[in-house]
Scaffold this motif. Sequence first.
Motif, short mmCIF file in Angstrom:
data_model
loop_
_atom_site.label_atom_id
_atom_site.label_comp_id
_atom_site.label_asym_id
_atom_site.label_seq_id
_atom_site.Cartn_x
_atom_site.Cartn_y
_atom_site.Cartn_z
N LEU B 218 0.87 -1.18 0.00
CA LEU B 218 0.00 0.00 0.00
C LEU B 218 0.91 1.23 0.00
O LEU B 218 1.74 1.39 0.90
CB LEU B 218 -0.90 -0.01 1.24
CG LEU B 218 -1.69 1.26 1.53
CD1 LEU B 218 -2.61 1.63 0.37
CD2 LEU B 218 -2.53 1.09 2.80
N ASN B 219 0.78 2.06 -1.03
CA ASN B 219 1.62 3.25 -1.15
C ASN B 219 0.79 4.51 -0.92
O ASN B 219 -0.27 4.68 -1.54
CB ASN B 219 2.21 3.34 -2.56
CG ASN B 219 3.14 2.19 -2.86
OD1 ASN B 219 4.35 2.33 -2.76
ND2 ASN B 219 2.58 1.04 -3.21
N ILE B 220 1.26 5.36 -0.03
CA ILE B 220 0.59 6.65 0.20
C ILE B 220 1.62 7.73 -0.07
O ILE B 220 2.66 7.77 0.61
CB ILE B 220 0.07 6.73 1.65
CG1 ILE B 220 -0.87 5.54 1.94
CG2 ILE B 220 -0.65 8.05 1.91
CD1 ILE B 220 -1.13 5.31 3.41
N VAL B 221 1.33 8.56 -1.03
CA VAL B 221 2.34 9.53 -1.48
C VAL B 221 1.89 10.96 -1.18
O VAL B 221 0.77 11.35 -1.56
CB VAL B 221 2.61 9.38 -3.00
CG1 VAL B 221 3.74 10.32 -3.43
CG2 VAL B 221 2.94 7.94 -3.34
N PHE B 222 2.73 11.71 -0.50
CA PHE B 222 2.45 13.12 -0.20
C PHE B 222 3.49 13.99 -0.91
O PHE B 222 4.66 13.61 -1.01
CB PHE B 222 2.57 13.39 1.30
CG PHE B 222 1.47 12.80 2.13
CD1 PHE B 222 0.28 13.48 2.32
CD2 PHE B 222 1.64 11.57 2.75
CE1 PHE B 222 -0.73 12.94 3.11
CE2 PHE B 222 0.64 11.02 3.53
CZ PHE B 222 -0.54 11.71 3.71
N ASP B 223 3.06 15.16 -1.35
CA ASP B 223 4.04 16.18 -1.76
C ASP B 223 4.57 16.82 -0.50
O ASP B 223 3.80 17.22 0.38
CB ASP B 223 3.35 17.25 -2.63
CG ASP B 223 2.99 16.70 -3.99
OD1 ASP B 223 3.79 15.89 -4.53
OD2 ASP B 223 1.90 17.03 -4.50
N LEU B 224 5.89 16.94 -0.40
CA LEU B 224 6.46 17.54 0.81
C LEU B 224 6.47 19.06 0.70
O LEU B 224 6.94 19.60 -0.31
CB LEU B 224 7.89 17.04 1.01
CG LEU B 224 8.05 15.65 1.63
CD1 LEU B 224 9.50 15.20 1.57
CD2 LEU B 224 7.55 15.62 3.07
N PRO B 225 5.95 19.75 1.69
CA PRO B 225 6.02 21.22 1.66
C PRO B 225 7.48 21.67 1.72
O PRO B 225 8.34 20.94 2.23
CB PRO B 225 5.27 21.64 2.92
CG PRO B 225 4.48 20.45 3.34
CD PRO B 225 5.25 19.26 2.87
N GLN B 226 7.72 22.86 1.25
CA GLN B 226 9.08 23.38 1.26
C GLN B 226 9.61 23.46 2.71
O GLN B 226 8.86 23.83 3.61
CB GLN B 226 9.11 24.77 0.64
CG GLN B 226 10.35 24.99 -0.15
CD GLN B 226 10.24 26.25 -1.01
OE1 GLN B 226 9.37 27.09 -0.79
NE2 GLN B 226 11.15 26.38 -1.95
N GLY B 227 10.85 23.11 2.88
CA GLY B 227 11.46 23.22 4.21
C GLY B 227 11.24 22.01 5.09
O GLY B 227 11.56 22.02 6.29
#
Lengths: 552, 308
Positions: B218-227
Amino acid sequence: MNFINKIGKLDIILASIVSVFVFLMIFCTRDAIGFVRDEGFYMKAANEMADWYESIERSFAEGEFAKPFSQKQTDRYFRFNHEHPPFMKELFGLSNYIFHRKLKILETGSSARLVAALFAALTALMIYLFGQIFFNRITAVTAPLLFFMMPHLFFHSHLACFDVPILFFWSATFILYIFCIKTGKLSLHIVTAVFFALAMATKHNVLFIPIILFASWLCFYFFSYRKESRSFSIKHFLTSVPKVFYFMVLISIPLYFLLWPWMWHDTVNRVGDYMIFHTKHVNYTNYYFGQELATGPFPFSFPWAMTFFTTPLPQLICFFAGVIWFCSEFKNAASAKDREASLAMISGSLFPIFLIALPSVPIFGGIKHWFTGYPLMLTAGVFFVCENLKKLVKTDRYKDVFVALVFFAAAVSLVQPNVKFAKRGPAFYNLLIGGAEGAAELRMQRNFWGYDMIDLAETLNKNAPSHSKVYIMGAYEGVNLNSFNFMREEGLVRKDLIGVNNLHDADFAFFFFEKQNENVFNEIAFEFGTAAPIAITSVDSVLYSALFRRTK
Amino acid sequence: MTDFFAKFYHFSGRALAVLFIASIPLSLFFWHFVSDSGELDPATEEGFAKVLNENFKEGDIIFPENDWDLDFTKKLNNKIFPVYLSLKELKSEDFEYLKEDDGRVFFLLNDPGRVETLLKKLKLREIRRFDVPKGLVLLAEDAVAATHKLLVFSRDIDKAREVYFTKKDEKRYCRLNSGGDWICAKNNWNYVGRFTAKFNGRIPERAVWAHPLSKENLNIVFDLPQGSRHLVFNSVLREAGWMSPNKAPVHVTVFADETKILEYKNESVRNSFRHKAEIPQGAKTLRIVITTNDDRQRHFTFNGYVAP
């Protein structure tokens, strides 16, 4: 010793009045209590049984007398819920077959609860007879009434489950055993063995009875009976063993298997599965003074303290009195047989509590699993209190009047708590812990089994649009979907409403508070966009359940 | 000895008879006049609800001191939650996962005298007090500014870039529904979405339900916020999971872009697993991979956050 002589015409009338009164009280109030989790399974099993009876009727009409008892047929009708013995389910099914299918006067749920009410009446009758034969008439009349004025007992007496029937069988088996050893009548030994077969076919609790009674008899044999007769041979031992123990092997076991067609085939494996299911029974989490009892070892004090805090005060005093009375009878017994009888009564009263107190035994369902001995100690206790109340009055002719007045006043004092908890008996806590509020404050288990929705159903039925979906919390010891559907059939919940176990699909949601499931409150709030219920149930403002409506 | 028993029997008989008589007025008095003495009066309930309806902001949380008389909730406006019924078990460290960064805490108190003790015990600073007829509403906030969280899994699960299962070369996407959950199959348990779980064994915290499937990832992918530099990741099996006879662990791996930054086994036990990891500078995505060899009762939940 002739016990029958102690039952006169007046007793037959009084016992009948008490039993019929209890039956009517239980059966006529059946719709006040929602269907608990287990009832959903047993009512479904009752339907299967009724199907089987219909198949027997059809087969017999076609002259095929063996067909309904073939493995194919018995497996088909007995497979569902085969982890529990069949006797009660067979009776629920028979009632379903007669009153629901043939006469069409009761729905499935009511037909099963009719059997429950009958067992409540039988329990009242048993207590009356026990009280009259062993004690006196005032005990015989008072004890069954006080017994059913315990809110937990009043509640469980309604349920199409095995708990009150096994209470009846447990206590009655001990009483019959005493008759056996005191009278020595062969017919009584046979009747006891037949009775014990029905008990085994009701619930496995009673499997401990022969072990307890035989161990007790062995002790008396080696320390007393053998010395009295001055014989030490094996032949003497074998002839001395009360015949009821032989009949438990020769009659009870075959009859038990005869009553349970599921066990007729693949017997070894199925008996093994049955044993494994119950020896490795899962635990249901309970809260006990803020401690989450999810896995063992469990506190030894649990069933003792729960008995102490969930029994109304007058009956609790009778419990203590009963145990003291049995102990004094044991101490002062005129003969070894009398002493053995007293020990049997002590065991019958306290062994169920002691067993659950063992830290490795799972706590799965609260006091219903150890209240089987309550009738014995309550009845003896009523007698002991009664005798001592008489001693408080000097004039002989006022003694009985005084005792009757005291018991009447006790019954009056019990009306209020019984009315308050009539719909939710398992939530009852006595004044020693501060009632419902005190127990909630101390983080005791608040309720069980998600049945507490009758008061909410009124609001639901009135407000829900057609074919609304209702979250029933099935995965969290809430309502079982079978129970919900049987409540629809019964007309307690509107027939077009659909029970679901997924909150995301629901338009309405039931919330049944148990400390271990309190998270569901906020899960409903997040999903429905509101923490404001449209209806709640409570006693003394302690919340038990709530109904929510989706706002987003 | 016999004499002792005789005396005890005689004494206990009398005592129990007297107690039985005494139990009658006691029962009558208790059930008529005392048993409901702890309930909140309607004006106080009204007061609690009014204060909350006028002052509650999204991200705040509520703790009633009396956690069994919840009549006041009937008068609450929509969107006023969560209401936690666990003030007695509450510890200061619990706030990290119970409320948002800048969320405030409402205490509905019956006993106004508890304010100072409560603030001290929970390391909070008072913002305001609201008087209600027989009680007090205390509004408080963290005494020390809480860690600023760039991404909170339980809050932002509906903002995940994608959620999917992989099995060898097959890839099966989950679809985001209107409720903010990722639906992965028809089974009602096979989704990734908001939930609650007891990470500390006491209070249910916000979490993400992520039931794995046998031998699938099961893959859960988030965009990482800057910093983004720090990952805090906690997981726990729900009660039905750790109590199950199935003892298969759940394997968790976390990647920042293609760099593995965390890997562990969530064993089938009651306690939670708490981990921290560094996120390489400039990483763009965070991928959480969850799998098990036997998915029966693997009621896996996680929470945590990404911080600068």
